[in-house]
Design a protein around this motif. Structure first.
Motif, PDB file in Angstrom:
ATOM      1  N   ASP A 102       0.811  -1.215   0.000  1.00  0.00           N
ATOM      2  CA  ASP A 102       0.000   0.000   0.000  1.00  0.00           C
ATOM      3  C   ASP A 102       0.845   1.266   0.000  1.00  0.00           C
ATOM      4  O   ASP A 102       0.413   2.306  -0.491  1.00  0.00           O
TER       5      ASP A 102
ATOM      6  N   MET B 286       1.769   1.847  -3.865  1.00  0.00           N
ATOM      7  CA  MET B 286       0.663   2.263  -4.701  1.00  0.00           C
ATOM      8  C   MET B 286      -0.632   2.046  -3.915  1.00  0.00           C
ATOM      9  O   MET B 286      -1.107   0.928  -3.801  1.00  0.00           O
TER      10      MET B 286
ATOM     11  N   PRO C 298      -4.567   1.869  -2.815  1.00  0.00           N
ATOM     12  CA  PRO C 298      -5.708   1.405  -3.598  1.00  0.00           C
ATOM     13  C   PRO C 298      -6.459   2.564  -4.231  1.00  0.00           C
ATOM     14  O   PRO C 298      -6.453   3.683  -3.713  1.00  0.00           O
ATOM     15  N   THR C 299      -7.099   2.301  -5.350  1.00  0.00           N
ATOM     16  CA  THR C 299      -7.846   3.346  -6.031  1.00  0.00           C
ATOM     17  C   THR C 299      -9.114   3.678  -5.249  1.00  0.00           C
ATOM     18  O   THR C 299      -9.645   2.855  -4.517  1.00  0.00           O
ATOM     19  N   MET C 300      -9.569   4.881  -5.438  1.00  0.00           N
ATOM     20  CA  MET C 300     -10.781   5.329  -4.756  1.00  0.00           C
ATOM     21  C   MET C 300     -11.809   5.708  -5.811  1.00  0.00           C
ATOM     22  O   MET C 300     -11.511   6.499  -6.706  1.00  0.00           O
ATOM     23  N   PRO C 301     -13.003   5.159  -5.736  1.00  0.00           N
ATOM     24  CA  PRO C 301     -14.016   5.490  -6.729  1.00  0.00           C
ATOM     25  C   PRO C 301     -14.473   6.942  -6.596  1.00  0.00           C
ATOM     26  O   PRO C 301     -14.667   7.442  -5.497  1.00  0.00           O
ATOM     27  N   ARG C 302     -14.572   7.619  -7.723  1.00  0.00           N
ATOM     28  CA  ARG C 302     -15.101   8.978  -7.745  1.00  0.00           C
ATOM     29  C   ARG C 302     -15.502   9.323  -9.165  1.00  0.00           C
ATOM     30  O   ARG C 302     -15.136   8.639 -10.114  1.00  0.00           O
TER      31      ARG C 302
ATOM     32  N   HIS D 155     -15.342  11.449 -12.568  1.00  0.00           N
ATOM     33  CA  HIS D 155     -14.354  12.204 -13.330  1.00  0.00           C
ATOM     34  C   HIS D 155     -15.082  13.068 -14.345  1.00  0.00           C
ATOM     35  O   HIS D 155     -16.116  12.685 -14.891  1.00  0.00           O
TER      36      HIS D 155
ATOM     37  N   ARG E 104     -11.724  12.143 -18.679  1.00  0.00           N
ATOM     38  CA  ARG E 104     -11.930  10.859 -19.347  1.00  0.00           C
ATOM     39  C   ARG E 104     -11.388  10.895 -20.772  1.00  0.00           C
ATOM     40  O   ARG E 104     -10.769   9.934 -21.222  1.00  0.00           O
TER      41      ARG E 104
END
Length: 78
Positions: free
Chosen positions: A36, A39, A41-45, A47, A52
């Protein structure tokens, strides 16, 4: 001669046949292949459409360059 605190492989006992695996051992892992700290973890949000579009264009450029065999790693030939 091993230093203080070092353990040689031959000194480690084999697991006993009656040993049980901790049922929570998977919870100790982050689930990713990289630590961790390296890198996170990705976080949803959400865009913006512009972000995009830029991301899609960059991916397309790199895929096209790879398909054409262009080396993007080392720059132009000297």
């Amino acid at each position: 001669m091993p230093e203080t605190g070092d353990v040689e492989f031959v000194d480690v006992e084999a697991a006993k046949p009656t040993a049980q695996v901790d049922p929570h051992w998977l919870e100790l892992r982050s689930g990713g292949l990289l630590p961790d700290l390296y890198m996170p973890p990705t976080m949803p949000r959400e865009h913006t459409p512009l972000m995009r579009l830029v991301a899609t264009a960059l991916i397309a450029v790199f895929m096209l360059a790879t398909t054409l065999g262009v080396c993007l790693t080392y720059g132009p030939p000297a």
